[in-house]
Every structure is written in structure tokens, then in C-alpha cells.
Design a protein around this motif. Sequence first.
Motif, mmCIF file in Angstrom:
data_model
loop_
_atom_site.group_PDB
_atom_site.id
_atom_site.type_symbol
_atom_site.label_atom_id
_atom_site.label_comp_id
_atom_site.label_asym_id
_atom_site.label_seq_id
_atom_site.Cartn_x
_atom_site.Cartn_y
_atom_site.Cartn_z
ATOM 1 N N GLN A 1 -19.334 -14.581 29.656
ATOM 2 C CA GLN A 1 -18.906 -15.045 28.335
ATOM 3 C C GLN A 1 -17.983 -14.016 27.686
ATOM 4 O O GLN A 1 -18.292 -12.829 27.635
ATOM 5 N N ALA B 1 -16.555 -13.441 23.977
ATOM 6 C CA ALA B 1 -16.798 -13.927 22.617
ATOM 7 C C ALA B 1 -16.021 -13.090 21.614
ATOM 8 O O ALA B 1 -15.896 -11.873 21.769
ATOM 9 N N VAL C 1 -19.099 -16.054 15.097
ATOM 10 C CA VAL C 1 -18.404 -16.216 16.373
ATOM 11 C C VAL C 1 -17.251 -17.195 16.158
ATOM 12 O O VAL C 1 -17.476 -18.371 15.864
ATOM 13 N N GLN D 1 -15.091 -18.472 21.949
ATOM 14 C CA GLN D 1 -15.764 -18.013 23.157
ATOM 15 C C GLN D 1 -15.190 -18.744 24.368
ATOM 16 O O GLN D 1 -14.833 -19.916 24.300
ATOM 17 N N TRP E 1 -15.711 -19.112 28.737
ATOM 18 C CA TRP E 1 -16.645 -18.906 29.849
ATOM 19 C C TRP E 1 -15.864 -18.806 31.148
ATOM 20 O O TRP E 1 -15.027 -19.671 31.451
#
Length: 437
Positions: free
Chosen positions: A253, A255, A263, A266, A268
Motif C-alpha cells: 500500500q 498512502a 488519508v 492510496q 495498491w
Amino acid sequence: MSEFSRDNLLRSWKEIAAYLGCDVRTCHRWEGQRGMPVHRAGAETKSPVFAYRDELDRWFRETFTATNQRAAEAPRFHAWGRWAAVAGVLLAIAGGILFSLGKRVRRQPAGFAIDGSFLVVLDKQKRELWRRDTGLEDLRSGDFYRDNFQMTHRDQSPTFPSLVIKDVNGDGDAEVVFAPRRERDQTGEGWIYCYDRTGGKLWHFHGGEELRCGLTTYSPDYRIAGFVCHDLNSDGRLETVAVSYHAPDWPCQLAVIDATGNVTGQFWNAGYIIDLLFADINGDGREELVVCGVNNEYQGGFLSGFDTRKIGGGSPQSGDYACRGIGPGTELFYVTIPQTDISRARGEWISGFRHMAVTENGWIQATTSESLVYYFDFGLKCVQLTDGHGFKMLHQELAAAGKIKSVLGPAYLAQFRQGIRYWNGSAMVPEVSMNGR
């Protein structure tokens, strides 16, 4: 109507604050409470800001004349002159207050120590300001945190900071951003904490979440690999860009956490993110975020870049590496390189980039774990590929042992350039491409 000219325009909170002779936080307060004229390049609160000098001069006269008759009778002069006079009065008042209070000074976080399970924060004179109990009996030593303090270290393989002391929220005081790390294992290493000058917790962040990728469910047990504190939008406040890995598997991740702990983006990746940097690679006047590392599906390295205002989705994957609920990535580009025969001969299932930098001539230099060095221009074309000394030594050793049969030379390196692939928004292709979405 204000004159739109280079001399009349201020392009950021920092320039506005410098013109008025105050800090960025004061500018934020004046905009909200006193109607200071600030314009935004978009509809969102966090859009880039700009202001006009003549509008600020007019606002200053109208705002502060009403509360100070002497200012109304004074001749017209520039903002710096006004603020010099105001600053003199304020300094005199502050001096009197400090004298009456025995000259008490706000002590700021400047250093640290590890005492068992405690993080101990020190001032410039190495006096203790405050301490926090992490609850981890095997908290990493002070030497570890000194090796991972303030900035990314790039000797052989980058290590992100695990502890930063900087003014994160633009309030004029230093904050402490801290990720606990353990000696024995990785459990409990998924947190980042931000503390104020006195040790009060401003916010915390926990990395990762449960993911279903292919037929496998990955638990929300993540560890923070590290983070970088950087002003992504030139507003005088620092965002925290954090990298966390599933413990002990591959989902990764990236972020972005704003100065208040929210946050804001983000991404992945199906494999570890090893290094990151900030550079204006598309010439739009703003820094992009560039990351590199490994991609497990392609068993090689990857290089990717983002507009810092829009970070989301996931890396381009298929089959067991495609995770449910993770939409297409917002990356500007995603480039992969092939695995080498050296890594296969050494029994490594995957190899990739371990380090990158921007050279003086405007190339992105990305180095693999075997010391194969790729150079990409800002258009993402591979303009050069070299085998470093470490790569040549490994190849010679494995060839002598009969584990590889390839021969070093231009043809050998050409196969790696031919194996570069670019994500065009729907497929990985050999032609230089940007994400078409």
C-alpha cells in the motif's frame, strides 16, 4: 479588476506569507476570519492558491485601518513597511511578556532516545521534553532510528525514515512522526503516530486492509516500511507518504496522509515499493511522485509515476494478482522490466528495482538488485542500459559455475531493453505509452 502580471501575482501560500511578512498559518486564519482575498485554481479547498499584491494591499488597509486610527492617518507604503512597524510593536509587547514571565521559551522537539519501550523526545540541549510508551518490549534501538531518521538513505538499497521531526502542520512548532518497529518480528508494526510539541497525539494511521486477490484472502496485518514527509501541494504543510507491506506477503500500500491525519489517496501494488522520489517530470510546474520496486506477477521491476493530487486504484494486474474492490490505478505511467537470467540462476523467484534517482541531464536512473542500470528520459523511453560492476561480477561467477550460458555484450543487454513493457490503460505493450485512462 486586478492586473494579471508576473509582478502582481503571488503563486502559493509561501509567497503570500512572505509578501505580508507573516507565517502560512496566519494567512490561513486571515482568509477564514478576516476575508483576506485568496483565489484558487480549482473548486476544491486544497486546490492551488494564488493572490494579487494590489488586492492584498487594499485589503490590509481596509482591514487594519478600522482598528487603528493612526494607521489611517499614516502615508501609504508597501506591505513590508507596514509589517515592519507592526512587528516592532509586537516584539516590544512580546519582550515585555517574556520579561515578566522570566523569559520562558517554547522548547521544541529536536532529538530523541529509545528507553526500553519508550520513545523519549529531546530538545536542542538534549533535555527530555516528553516520553511515550509504545508497549513494545522489543522496540528497535536508538541506533536503528538514527539510521532511519528524517530522510531516505540510499547507500545500497533505500531505507525510508521511521522517525521525522519537522513542522508538519505549519503551526510554527515541530511535530514528531513515528513508526514503531520491533526487534523480533513484524507484528504491531503497522502504525504511524504524529505528536505535537508537548507529546499530545495529533493523529495516527494504520496501514493496510483485508484484500481478496484471486482465490486468496490477505489479512489486514501490515507493517510500515517507512514514510516521507513532503509538501505535495505547496501550501506550507507536509503530507506523509507512507509505504506498508502485508506481513509477510506481497500486497503493498502507498498512502498519502495530510497534515491533519486524513488519508487523501492510496495505491495498491502487487509487489513491494522500494524507493520513491519527487520530480517535475512532465514540465507542468508541479512535482510528480515517482515510485519503483518489484511486481510479483511480472517477476521483474516496475517504475510508476503519479499526479500527487490524484492517487488511487491499483497496479495493472490479472488472475491471482488482481484484487477485488481495487479499481484501475490513476498512475500516469507504469513500466515493467524483465527478470534476468542471473536472478533465476540464483534461485530468486523475482527481481526488480532497488534504487532510483534523477540525473542532472533529466533522466530517471533506476538500478536493479543485480546492478543493472536503466536510464529513462522524462518521456519514459529507455535511452541507455548499462551493466554495473556488481552485475558483471555476478555474471562471471555464475558463468564459471556453469549456471548460466549467456555472454555479456550489446546483444545481451539489448534483450532486456526489448523486454520493457508499458501499460497503456488496457494492456502491457512494447511501445512507449502512458496510462490511457
